[in-house]
Design a protein around this motif. Structure first.
Motif, PDB file in Angstrom:
ATOM      1  N   THR A   1       3.760  12.049 -14.162  1.00 23.10           N
ATOM      2  CA  THR A   1       4.146  10.736 -14.938  1.00 23.10           C
ATOM      3  C   THR A   1       4.389   9.862 -13.782  1.00 23.10           C
ATOM      4  OG1 THR A   1       6.654  11.402 -14.979  1.00 23.10           O
ATOM      5  CG2 THR A   1       5.075  11.687 -17.186  1.00 23.10           C
TER       6      THR A   1
ATOM      7  N   SER B   1       7.254   7.827 -13.999  1.00 24.08           N
ATOM      8  CA  SER B   1       8.743   7.623 -14.169  1.00 24.08           C
ATOM      9  C   SER B   1       9.207   9.065 -13.978  1.00 24.08           C
ATOM     10  CB  SER B   1       8.976   6.804 -15.054  1.00 24.08           C
ATOM     11  OG  SER B   1       9.251   7.553 -16.242  1.00 24.08           O
ATOM     12  N   PRO B   2      10.436   9.154 -13.905  1.00 25.05           N
ATOM     13  CA  PRO B   2      11.276  10.482 -14.100  1.00 25.05           C
ATOM     14  C   PRO B   2      11.284  11.281 -15.393  1.00 25.05           C
ATOM     15  CG  PRO B   2      12.674   8.938 -12.697  1.00 25.05           C
ATOM     16  CD  PRO B   2      11.407   8.242 -13.229  1.00 25.05           C
ATOM     17  N   ASP B   3      11.007  10.326 -16.479  1.00 30.32           N
ATOM     18  CA  ASP B   3      10.943  10.825 -17.836  1.00 30.32           C
ATOM     19  C   ASP B   3       9.719  11.617 -17.863  1.00 30.32           C
ATOM     20  OD1 ASP B   3      11.041  11.162 -20.502  1.00 30.32           O
ATOM     21  OD2 ASP B   3      11.233   9.129 -21.169  1.00 30.32           O
ATOM     22  N   ARG B   4       9.675  12.607 -18.382  1.00 32.10           N
ATOM     23  CA  ARG B   4       8.418  13.427 -18.616  1.00 32.10           C
ATOM     24  C   ARG B   4       7.394  13.031 -19.630  1.00 32.10           C
ATOM     25  NH1 ARG B   4       8.327  19.439 -18.864  1.00 32.10           N
ATOM     26  NH2 ARG B   4       6.576  18.961 -20.249  1.00 32.10           N
ATOM     27  N   ASN B   5       8.357  12.496 -20.632  1.00 26.82           N
ATOM     28  CA  ASN B   5       7.636  12.024 -21.939  1.00 26.82           C
ATOM     29  C   ASN B   5       7.347  10.827 -21.894  1.00 26.82           C
ATOM     30  OD1 ASN B   5       8.098  14.423 -23.437  1.00 26.82           O
ATOM     31  ND2 ASN B   5      10.445  13.865 -23.453  1.00 26.82           N
ATOM     32  N   SER B   6       7.430   9.856 -20.606  1.00 24.86           N
ATOM     33  CA  SER B   6       6.825   8.553 -20.552  1.00 24.86           C
ATOM     34  C   SER B   6       5.313   8.666 -20.505  1.00 24.86           C
ATOM     35  CB  SER B   6       7.412   7.771 -19.196  1.00 24.86           C
ATOM     36  OG  SER B   6       6.910   8.410 -18.203  1.00 24.86           O
TER      37      SER B   6
ATOM     38  N   ARG C   1       0.845   9.873 -18.911  1.00 25.69           N
ATOM     39  CA  ARG C   1       1.228  11.290 -18.453  1.00 25.69           C
ATOM     40  C   ARG C   1       0.035  12.112 -18.304  1.00 25.69           C
ATOM     41  NH1 ARG C   1       2.729  14.860 -22.948  1.00 25.69           N
ATOM     42  NH2 ARG C   1       4.542  15.759 -21.400  1.00 25.69           N
TER      43      ARG C   1
ATOM     44  N   TYR D   1       5.793  11.230 -10.242  1.00 30.14           N
ATOM     45  CA  TYR D   1       6.759  12.360 -10.506  1.00 30.14           C
ATOM     46  C   TYR D   1       6.011  13.549 -11.209  1.00 30.14           C
ATOM     47  CZ  TYR D   1      10.366   8.742  -9.684  1.00 30.14           C
ATOM     48  OH  TYR D   1      10.928   7.979  -8.976  1.00 30.14           O
TER      49      TYR D   1
ATOM     50  N   THR E   1       6.964  17.240 -13.180  1.00 34.84           N
ATOM     51  CA  THR E   1       8.047  17.904 -13.892  1.00 34.84           C
ATOM     52  C   THR E   1       7.458  19.173 -14.380  1.00 34.84           C
ATOM     53  OG1 THR E   1       9.105  15.654 -14.238  1.00 34.84           O
ATOM     54  CG2 THR E   1       9.862  17.646 -15.533  1.00 34.84           C
TER      55      THR E   1
END
Length: 299
Positions: A187, A189-194, A197, A247, A249
């Motif tokens: 991704t 951003s650090p948010d894996r659900n952003s 992806r 990122y 994850t």
């Protein structure tokens, strides 16, 4: 150590508390320090009541009290605190004749055996096994250099290069374990659900990026050890986005090493030469769901 002229602080590490005995002749000069000038830990705990005639000062504190800290190593629990001596001004309240002092204190306890002879003795499993089963596993995911010998110092890549990723677990006192990578997503951003992806590994261990055209992404076989899983991913960037920071994850898990790999616990790569999925270990049929997409998830 026993209190002696060369060792004026004695420490007893008991089952649930620490007992610190301090000679008032702390510096071996014959000048006695005052009990009120001694405290234990960051919480500044005071000693037990002392008479002016006594030559020692005693502290008794629970292992978790007085601001002590706990450090865990693979083999030990280490409780740390400090004895503080802070001299008060003497006579005319302008001068002091001794230096302040800090004495570090540690109590070490084994993690893998009973501390107390009176502890619970369960009949269903040894106490050691119970502790091992509840111990927290330490997972890691690292970028490695091209020969896998050390961690890569830089996280910068050019398109056309390959990322060497290594997943590890520190098993400590556990039964032998085998590590798997359930999924990995990239991704911006650090948010894996952003969004956007991109799935690199999916379906409980299928390296789906290797199915794409013009990629050599794959798990490395054989493993260097059961607690380690290595895989390579060709460098990439998101189309239509100028950002260069990506990122990754990953969800890591373990199973007992003596348990045969299956469609839930697997590491499968796509072989372009044969157009077939192949596992790092286990029989080829455990990877068939990588093609159909019907793999069990997170059981």
């Amino acid at each position: 150590q026993a209190a002696a002229p060369l060792h004026p602080v004695a420490v007893q590490c008991q089952e649930a508390q620490v007992v610190v005995t301090v000679r008032r002749d702390l510096f071996g000069t014959g000048r006695l320090v005052k009990a009120a000038e001694l405290t234990l830990g960051s919480a500044a705990c005071l000693p037990l009541a002392q008479s002016a005639a006594e030559t020692t000062v005693t502290f008794v504190a629970g292992l978790h009290e007085c601001g002590s800290t706990l450090q865990m190593t693979p083999d030990s629990l280490i409780y740390k605190t400090s004895l503080f001596y802070k001299p008060t001004p003497f006579g005319n309240l302008i001068i002091v004749r001794t230096n302040a002092a800090v004495v570090p204190i540690e109590c070490h306890y084994p993690r893998k055996s009973n501390v107390s002879s009176n502890a619970v003795r369960p009949t269903w499993a040894p106490f050691r096994s119970t502790l091992s089963a509840e111990e927290r596993l330490m997972f890691s995911l690292r970028l490695m250099n091209d020969d896998w010998s050390t961690e890569r110092l830089s996280n910068g890549f050019q398109l056309g290069e390959s990322l060497h990723l290594q997943a590890d677990v520190a098993s400590g006192g556990h039964v032998p374990l085998r590590l798997f990578v359930d999924d990995c997503v990239a991704t911006l951003s650090p948010d894996r659900n952003s969004s956007p992806r991109y799935a690199l590994i999916d379906l409980s261990g299928c390296l789906v990026d290797g199915r794409s055209e013009d990629t050599t992404s794959a798990f490395i076989s054989p493993r260097p050890r059961q607690e380690t899983l290595q895989f390579m991913v060709d460098a990439f960037k998101f189309a239509g986005d100028d950002r260069n920071l990506i990122y990754i994850t990953c969800h890591l898990k373990v199973s007992p090493a003596d348990q045969a790999p299956n469609s839930l616990n697997k590491a499968c790569s796509f072989n372009k030469a044969s157009s077939l999925w192949a596992p790092v270990e286990g029989t080829g049929d455990i990877c068939s769901c990588c093609e159909t997409g019907n793999c069990p998830l997170y059981a």
